[in-house]
Design an enzyme around this catalytic site. Structure first.
Site, mmCIF file in Angstrom:
data_model
loop_
_atom_site.group_PDB
_atom_site.id
_atom_site.type_symbol
_atom_site.label_atom_id
_atom_site.label_comp_id
_atom_site.label_asym_id
_atom_site.label_seq_id
_atom_site.Cartn_x
_atom_site.Cartn_y
_atom_site.Cartn_z
ATOM 1 N N GLN A 89 0.675 -1.153 -0.035
ATOM 2 C CA GLN A 89 0.039 0.113 -0.081
ATOM 3 C C GLN A 89 0.835 1.281 0.004
ATOM 4 O O GLN A 89 0.455 2.413 -0.396
ATOM 5 C CB GLN A 89 -1.071 0.062 1.176
ATOM 6 C CG GLN A 89 -2.160 -1.130 1.096
ATOM 7 C CD GLN A 89 -3.053 -1.150 2.290
ATOM 8 O OE1 GLN A 89 -2.671 -1.975 3.437
ATOM 9 N NE2 GLN A 89 -4.001 -0.376 2.148
ATOM 10 N N ASN B 236 -1.923 -10.870 8.640
ATOM 11 C CA ASN B 236 -2.865 -9.448 8.702
ATOM 12 C C ASN B 236 -4.275 -10.059 8.307
ATOM 13 O O ASN B 236 -4.439 -10.585 7.043
ATOM 14 C CB ASN B 236 -2.491 -8.206 8.088
ATOM 15 C CG ASN B 236 -3.454 -7.199 8.247
ATOM 16 O OD1 ASN B 236 -3.512 -6.731 9.244
ATOM 17 N ND2 ASN B 236 -4.484 -6.925 7.225
ATOM 18 N N GLU B 237 -5.420 -10.174 9.180
ATOM 19 C CA GLU B 237 -6.848 -10.053 8.864
ATOM 20 C C GLU B 237 -6.943 -11.212 7.918
ATOM 21 O O GLU B 237 -7.495 -10.954 6.831
ATOM 22 C CB GLU B 237 -7.093 -8.828 7.952
ATOM 23 C CG GLU B 237 -7.022 -7.574 9.146
ATOM 24 C CD GLU B 237 -7.623 -6.390 8.254
ATOM 25 O OE1 GLU B 237 -7.950 -6.473 7.015
ATOM 26 O OE2 GLU B 237 -7.893 -5.511 9.014
ATOM 27 N N HIS C 204 0.903 -9.420 4.775
ATOM 28 C CA HIS C 204 -0.338 -8.526 4.613
ATOM 29 C C HIS C 204 -1.003 -8.552 3.225
ATOM 30 O O HIS C 204 -0.597 -7.791 2.399
ATOM 31 C CB HIS C 204 0.152 -7.162 4.879
ATOM 32 C CG HIS C 204 -0.901 -6.240 5.184
ATOM 33 N ND1 HIS C 204 -1.090 -5.425 6.582
ATOM 34 C CD2 HIS C 204 -2.060 -5.681 4.605
ATOM 35 C CE1 HIS C 204 -2.008 -4.811 6.610
ATOM 36 N NE2 HIS C 204 -2.602 -4.698 5.361
HETATM 37 O O1 IFM Z 1 -5.965 -0.692 4.205
HETATM 38 C C1 IFM Z 1 -6.516 -1.654 4.858
HETATM 39 C C2 IFM Z 1 -5.488 -2.564 5.571
HETATM 40 O O2 IFM Z 1 -4.923 -3.060 4.486
HETATM 41 C C3 IFM Z 1 -5.916 -3.649 6.318
HETATM 42 N N1 IFM Z 1 -7.207 -3.129 7.284
HETATM 43 C C4 IFM Z 1 -8.082 -2.314 6.813
HETATM 44 C C5 IFM Z 1 -7.488 -1.226 6.074
HETATM 45 C C6 IFM Z 1 -8.608 -0.030 5.462
HETATM 46 O O3 IFM Z 1 -9.528 -0.507 4.709
#
Ligand code: IFM
Length: 427
Positions: free
Chosen positions: A19, A158-159, A114
């Protein structure tokens, strides 16, 4: 409620390699970005914030804003551009990133995965392929051998549930699949990958603190009295929040992952809970929404919403922090933020969520740190650059960064550990 955050509390912001870095052309996302319509306005992740080149100046800014920690991720496709082939220059780059943080008094929190995977792995089926687990473990072993001396806090993945939802249920992220069974398989591989990562890190560095960043939401019935709305909300909660938490707590996969066969791992396998909190969803039963598990998401009339249309609901953070006390683990809020191009919502968002945090801490929630998402506007996946989450703006065409007033507010909180009084008549 305590009147301030404790001394030693970690204050930072969070980013992810793809990002912010720019020039990441070796992963599944870069390929996805080339498909017409995959990214809003046809935008691409290069140059993003050109952070790969500018990390030193960027960290100077974070330091000047009184932050003492920073969360970032390693880009797997840079470090392992081909299956089993290591790029030493990429390892050296991340070593310099970590050292640059340490020189400025910012504690590195390193995310190993991520969302992006190397193109070669995507070509083999990505996370749907069972060998992805061992390949990830091999990658973890490498980075821990190379960088482990410099890192005390690791976030393995991540997530996982957001990844599965977007990539295998909604089909909006690569590989663009809509298939519940494939999603369950991928989630089970991510769970196993976490277990493997936890063990490999601990083998080398038993004192390292290892966690996973959970995306947790409140799922509430739209009509509190309606049994079917309640059922759907419970189903969502079980699948999206509880599956992973329970599997990790027990050290064995729970339903729906247990359908795929026995899977077990170490318990505990988290030294802290990473909590990414953004919003809650209200769910209404909808007979025709089979693919959405019969749940239709709706917002309350007049509920405050972000530019993304997500409800702003600080009380949800409080609820999660209280609920997570049962895990008996320290908590780091590894992400919390709001899409708000005009910075009109963000200052209040920040204050309300930090107030909710303090309140929960007053009731025994062991929160140790807060990472705002994010420092600079960056590449927001399928939304391109359209959603602005930064405490500072960043214009990808000029690379100019401009601190927003929420950035100044956050700096003052990081400096003092105290939340200013809400403005008279509001807040
Ligand atoms: O930008 C994302 C991130 O990569 C993961 N969690 C949520 C953020 C906002 O949408």
């Amino acid at each position: 409620m305590p009147d301030r955050f404790p001394h030693g509390f970690s204050w930072g912001t969070a980013t992810a390699a793809h990002q912010v870095e720019g020039n990441n052309h070796g992963n599944d996302w870069w390929d996805w970005e080339q498909h017409p319509g995959a990214i809003r306005s046809g935008e691409r992740s290069d140059p993003a914030c050109d952070h790969f080149q500018r990390f030193q100046e960027d960290f100077d800014l974070l330091r000047s804003l009184h932050q003492n920690a920073h969360r970032f991720s390693l880009e797997w496709s840079r470090i392992e551009p081909q299956d089993g082939v290591v790029d030493r220059a990429a390892i050296e780059h991340y070593r310099q990133v970590i050292l640059a943080l340490r020189e400025r008094g910012l504690e590195p929190f390193v995310t190993i995965h991520h969302f992006t995977i190397p193109r070669w792995l995507a070509g083999m089926g990505g996370w749907a392929d069972p060998t992805s687990v061992e390949r990830f473990a091999r990658f973890v072993e490498l980075v821990v051998a190379e960088l482990g001396e410099l890192v005390s806090y690791w976030i393995t993945i991540n997530e996982p549930t957001a990844l599965v939802y977007q990539s295998y249920l909604a089909g909006e992220w690569p590989p663009g699949v809509r298939d519940f069974d494939a999603g369950a398989r991928v989630l089970s591989h991510l769970l196993k990958a976490h277990w493997q990562a936890y063990e490999r890190i601990k083998e080398r560095h038993p004192r390292a603190q290892v966690g996973l960043a959970h995306h947790l939401r409140n799922f509430d019935p739209f009509r509190a009295w309606h049994p079917l709305d309640r059922l759907v909300a419970l189903l969502y909660h079980r699948i999206f929040n509880e599956t992973l938490l329970s599997s990790l707590r027990r050290g064995s996969a729970v339903y729906p992952l247990s359908r795929l066969g026995q899977a077990s791992g170490p318990a505990p396998s988290q030294d802290f809970i990473g909590l990414n909190y953004y919003t809650r969803n209200l769910l209404r039963f909808e007979r025709r929404a089979r693919a959405e598990l019969f749940g239709q998401r709706v917002n309350r009339a007049r509920a405050p919403v972000s530019d993304q249309g997500l409800e702003i609901y600080p009380h949800g953070l409080y609820r999660w922090l209280l609920a997570l006390r049962r895990e008996r683990l320290p908590v780091y809020i590894t992400e919390n933020g709001v899409a708000d191009a005009t910075d009109t919502l963000r200052p209040v968002f920040l204050l309300d969520h930090l107030r909710a945090t303090l309140r929960a801490m007053g009731r025994g929630s062991p929160v140790r740190g807060y990472f705002h998402w994010t420092c600079f506007d960056n590449f927001e996946w399928a939304e391109g650059y359209g959603l602005k989450f930064g405490l500072a703006s960043c214009d990808p065409s000029t690379q100019a960064r401009r601190l927003r007033s929420s950035g100044r507010l956050y700096a003052e909180i990081c400096r003092t550990g105290v939340l200013p009084d809400p403005p008279a008549g509001g807040g």
